[in-house]
Write a protein that holds these residues in place. Structure first.
Motif, PDB file in Angstrom:
ATOM      1  N   SER A 187      75.397  43.319 -74.011  1.00 57.37           N
ATOM      2  CA  SER A 187      74.515  43.755 -72.930  1.00 57.37           C
ATOM      3  C   SER A 187      73.407  44.667 -73.452  1.00 57.37           C
ATOM      4  O   SER A 187      73.527  45.314 -74.495  1.00 57.37           O
ATOM      5  N   LEU A 188      72.323  44.740 -72.682  1.00 54.86           N
ATOM      6  CA  LEU A 188      71.242  45.668 -72.980  1.00 54.86           C
ATOM      7  C   LEU A 188      71.638  47.107 -72.654  1.00 54.86           C
ATOM      8  O   LEU A 188      70.994  48.053 -73.097  1.00 54.86           O
ATOM      9  N   PHE A 189      72.698  47.276 -71.866  1.00 53.23           N
ATOM     10  CA  PHE A 189      73.198  48.609 -71.528  1.00 53.23           C
ATOM     11  C   PHE A 189      74.132  49.131 -72.615  1.00 53.23           C
ATOM     12  O   PHE A 189      74.802  48.358 -73.289  1.00 53.23           O
ATOM     13  N   ASP A 190      74.178  50.460 -72.767  1.00 53.60           N
ATOM     14  CA  ASP A 190      75.219  51.116 -73.558  1.00 53.60           C
ATOM     15  C   ASP A 190      76.101  51.881 -72.570  1.00 53.60           C
ATOM     16  O   ASP A 190      75.745  52.043 -71.401  1.00 53.60           O
ATOM     17  N   ILE A 191      77.262  52.349 -73.022  1.00 49.86           N
ATOM     18  CA  ILE A 191      78.210  53.002 -72.112  1.00 49.86           C
ATOM     19  C   ILE A 191      77.606  54.239 -71.430  1.00 49.86           C
ATOM     20  O   ILE A 191      77.708  54.386 -70.209  1.00 49.86           O
ATOM     21  N   PRO A 192      76.932  55.158 -72.161  1.00 49.75           N
ATOM     22  CA  PRO A 192      76.350  56.318 -71.473  1.00 49.75           C
ATOM     23  C   PRO A 192      75.330  55.938 -70.387  1.00 49.75           C
ATOM     24  O   PRO A 192      75.303  56.551 -69.320  1.00 49.75           O
ATOM     25  N   SER A 193      74.515  54.911 -70.651  1.00 52.20           N
ATOM     26  CA  SER A 193      73.508  54.535 -69.642  1.00 52.20           C
ATOM     27  C   SER A 193      74.172  53.865 -68.440  1.00 52.20           C
ATOM     28  O   SER A 193      73.716  54.030 -67.299  1.00 52.20           O
ATOM     29  N   ILE A 194      75.258  53.129 -68.654  1.00 51.84           N
ATOM     30  CA  ILE A 194      76.010  52.546 -67.531  1.00 51.84           C
ATOM     31  C   ILE A 194      76.538  53.660 -66.635  1.00 51.84           C
ATOM     32  O   ILE A 194      76.411  53.624 -65.405  1.00 51.84           O
ATOM     33  N   SER A 215      68.960  36.154 -69.938  1.00 55.95           N
ATOM     34  CA  SER A 215      68.043  35.203 -70.582  1.00 55.95           C
ATOM     35  C   SER A 215      68.673  34.597 -71.829  1.00 55.95           C
ATOM     36  O   SER A 215      68.342  33.473 -72.217  1.00 55.95           O
ATOM     37  N   ARG A 216      69.617  35.332 -72.440  1.00 52.56           N
ATOM     38  CA  ARG A 216      70.259  34.817 -73.655  1.00 52.56           C
ATOM     39  C   ARG A 216      71.295  33.747 -73.323  1.00 52.56           C
ATOM     40  O   ARG A 216      71.624  32.921 -74.180  1.00 52.56           O
ATOM     41  N   LEU A 217      71.816  33.772 -72.098  1.00 52.95           N
ATOM     42  CA  LEU A 217      72.806  32.762 -71.682  1.00 52.95           C
ATOM     43  C   LEU A 217      72.179  31.631 -70.878  1.00 52.95           C
ATOM     44  O   LEU A 217      72.517  30.470 -71.051  1.00 52.95           O
ATOM     45  N   HIS A 218      71.259  31.986 -69.986  1.00 59.38           N
ATOM     46  CA  HIS A 218      70.749  31.015 -69.017  1.00 59.38           C
ATOM     47  C   HIS A 218      69.358  30.485 -69.358  1.00 59.38           C
ATOM     48  O   HIS A 218      68.844  29.613 -68.649  1.00 59.38           O
ATOM     49  N   GLY A 219      68.768  31.001 -70.411  1.00 64.27           N
ATOM     50  CA  GLY A 219      67.465  30.501 -70.835  1.00 64.27           C
ATOM     51  C   GLY A 219      66.315  31.325 -70.299  1.00 64.27           C
ATOM     52  O   GLY A 219      66.465  32.096 -69.352  1.00 64.27           O
ATOM     53  N   GLU A 220      65.166  31.159 -70.930  1.00 67.02           N
ATOM     54  CA  GLU A 220      63.978  31.950 -70.572  1.00 67.02           C
ATOM     55  C   GLU A 220      63.140  31.157 -69.581  1.00 67.02           C
ATOM     56  O   GLU A 220      62.172  30.497 -69.941  1.00 67.02           O
ATOM     57  N   GLU A 350      68.485  40.918 -68.172  1.00 67.99           N
ATOM     58  CA  GLU A 350      69.769  40.727 -67.486  1.00 67.99           C
ATOM     59  C   GLU A 350      69.620  41.162 -66.038  1.00 67.99           C
ATOM     60  O   GLU A 350      68.845  42.069 -65.732  1.00 67.99           O
ATOM     61  N   VAL A 351      70.395  40.515 -65.156  1.00 68.76           N
ATOM     62  CA  VAL A 351      70.497  40.963 -63.764  1.00 68.76           C
ATOM     63  C   VAL A 351      71.978  41.076 -63.418  1.00 68.76           C
ATOM     64  O   VAL A 351      72.756  40.144 -63.665  1.00 68.76           O
ATOM     65  N   TRP A 352      72.357  42.225 -62.893  1.00 71.78           N
ATOM     66  CA  TRP A 352      73.746  42.509 -62.519  1.00 71.78           C
ATOM     67  C   TRP A 352      73.841  42.740 -61.019  1.00 71.78           C
ATOM     68  O   TRP A 352      73.120  43.581 -60.468  1.00 71.78           O
ATOM     69  N   ALA A 353      74.716  41.995 -60.344  1.00 79.64           N
ATOM     70  CA  ALA A 353      75.034  42.306 -58.951  1.00 79.64           C
ATOM     71  C   ALA A 353      75.921  43.548 -58.952  1.00 79.64           C
ATOM     72  O   ALA A 353      76.812  43.678 -59.797  1.00 79.64           O
ATOM     73  N   VAL A 354      75.687  44.469 -58.034  1.00 85.92           N
ATOM     74  CA  VAL A 354      76.496  45.685 -57.970  1.00 85.92           C
ATOM     75  C   VAL A 354      77.231  45.727 -56.625  1.00 85.92           C
ATOM     76  O   VAL A 354      76.685  45.331 -55.596  1.00 85.92           O
ATOM     77  N   GLY A 355      78.487  46.209 -56.668  1.00 80.83           N
ATOM     78  CA  GLY A 355      79.321  46.163 -55.474  1.00 80.83           C
ATOM     79  C   GLY A 355      79.885  44.766 -55.294  1.00 80.83           C
ATOM     80  O   GLY A 355      79.865  43.937 -56.204  1.00 80.83           O
ATOM     81  N   ASP A 356      80.404  44.488 -54.120  1.00 77.60           N
ATOM     82  CA  ASP A 356      80.983  43.173 -53.840  1.00 77.60           C
ATOM     83  C   ASP A 356      79.887  42.183 -53.472  1.00 77.60           C
ATOM     84  O   ASP A 356      78.977  42.507 -52.705  1.00 77.60           O
ATOM     85  N   LEU A 357      79.996  40.973 -54.015  1.00 74.14           N
ATOM     86  CA  LEU A 357      79.023  39.937 -53.674  1.00 74.14           C
ATOM     87  C   LEU A 357      79.133  39.611 -52.193  1.00 74.14           C
ATOM     88  O   LEU A 357      80.235  39.593 -51.634  1.00 74.14           O
TER      89      LEU A 357
END
Length: 404
Positions: A187-194, A215-220, A350-357
């Motif tokens: 991930s582009l995140f590190d533990i402190p930034s998370i 983008s690394r998994l799903h393409g640009e 990267e895009v992360w959903a937060v909380g419950d979908l």
């Protein structure tokens, strides 16, 4: 950190008892130390923290506070990793934490305020002397210090770690991580930034992050990006430019493709590298978030803050191009230019959903546009074209095991 804990315990003055020249910690010192740090008031905590920052009595320099903060954050990362409390994150699937530790420590130190209200910065901050009252005010205003100490003591020393009240401190310190396991992604995140970004999310969204797009998994591809993030609830967008700057934003609502601004005042922009910071709304306008695609008359892309052609954060539908314009600040979020150059080239996203979908993001979220629009499917069949997307759908992922 062990030496700092020792110095903190040794600072406990056992009235009427001579500690003599013994280097050992008395049982009473240990108990009072734990009690004061975990349950004590500001006065009780601060004397110990001062001794953990510096063995010598009197004011402490900014440089000593920075070193204390870095030690403390590094210890939190180490303890949570060792105790397997990172909930699906680990030191292999995140950025190296070394720069994140320094960035978070600097961010916490930026809240240090002298008695006259001034905030020293840069080299001046490192050389400034801060007395106990200033440190007390800082610890009171920056809750992470007490929370991090609690984590190190409870989880590191395994003291009182099973008491129900401790969960209030650390239950959402790190969100559970879904969607990254076994995919070879860092991930582009590190533990402190998370930890830091998560603490700024609405409380009901802090328990879980789920990867929607990389983008690394799903393409640009901007179409791929839209397909993975629309109608998935609140999200965090994070990206890295070719100069290595890492930044992004929190979208408080589901992304929708439409030519109007959306979202509310819970949205914010943030920087992860080279500095860690969160920029919240100013009240100047309501240009929180914007997503548009395939329109002739309105800009096509993903944007947050500012205005058309002058966004605080913009990813163009011509995927790979973006800008972060702020002269001197973004009107919506008061953020500076987040990228190294005003117009930047994207390296990763990267895009992360937060909380419950949301429920609509379940089976419905996996549908092709042709499933949703039978007329489009019929038209395609009438022209003799096959459904190219068949067989390319992503499998519905099972929830990851949290104990990576």
């Amino acid at each position: 950190m062990s030496v700092r804990l020792y110095n903190g315990m040794k600072s406990i003055d056992l009235t009427g008892k001579s500690s003599g020249l013994s280097e050992q910690i008395a049982k009473e010192q240990f108990v009072i130390f734990m009690s004061n740090l975990l349950k004590g008031n500001a006065d009780e905590k601060i004397t110990i923290i001062m001794r953990m920052i510096s063995k010598t009595e009197g004011p402490v320099k900014g440089k000593e506070i920075q070193e204390f903060a870095e030690d403390l954050i590094m210890s939190v990362v180490h303890v949570l990793s060792y105790r397997k409390e990172l909930k699906g994150w680990n030191l292999e699937n995140t950025r190296d934490s070394a720069s994140g530790v320094k960035a978070l420590a600097s961010q916490l130190l930026s809240e240090l305020k002298l008695a006259d209200g001034t905030k020293p910065v840069g080299p001046e901050l490192m050389q400034t002397n801060f007395d106990q009252s200033v440190i007390e005010d800082w610890v009171y205003r920056v809750p992470q210090i007490s929370i991090f100490l609690s984590v190190v003591i409870r989880q590191g020393l395994h003291v009182l770690h099973s008491l129900p009240d401790q969960t209030k401190d650390i239950v959402n310190l790190v969100p559970s991580c879904k969607g990254i396991k076994g995919r070879g992604l860092v991930s582009l995140f590190d533990i402190p930034s998370i930890i830091y970004i998560n603490s700024h999310l609405p409380a009901e969204l802090q328990h879980k992050w789920q990867l929607l797009f990389s983008s690394r998994l799903h393409g640009e591809s901007f179409s791929q990006l839209c397909g993975h993030i629309v109608n998935k609830g609140p999200c965090i967008v994070i990206l890295k430019d070719l100069d290595g700057y890492i930044f992004g934003g929190f979208a408080s609502h589901s992304w929708e493709v439409k030519p109007q601004f959306q979202g509310d005042n819970r949205c914010f922009l943030f920087s992860v590298f080279p500095s860690l910071a969160v920029y919240t709304y100013t009240g100047y306008n309501d240009h929180y978030m914007y997503l548009n695609h395939g329109q002739q008359t309105m800009p096509n892309g993903l944007g947050m803050g500012g205005q058309h052609g002058y966004f605080g954060l913009w990813i163009d539908s011509d995927y790979g191009k973006g800008h972060s314009k702020a002269k001197p600040r973004c009107t919506t979020y008061n953020s500076p230019q987040l990228s190294a150059k005003e117009d930047f080239t994207l390296d990763a996203m990267e895009v992360w959903a937060v909380g419950d979908l949301p429920e609509s993001a379940g089976a419905k979220g996996k549908k092709s546009i042709l499933d949703v629009d039978p007329e489009a499917q019929a038209l395609l069949e009438m022209t003799g074209k096959s459904r190219q997307s068949e067989g390319l759908r992503e499998p519905i992922e099972e929830d990851d095991d949290d104990n990576n």
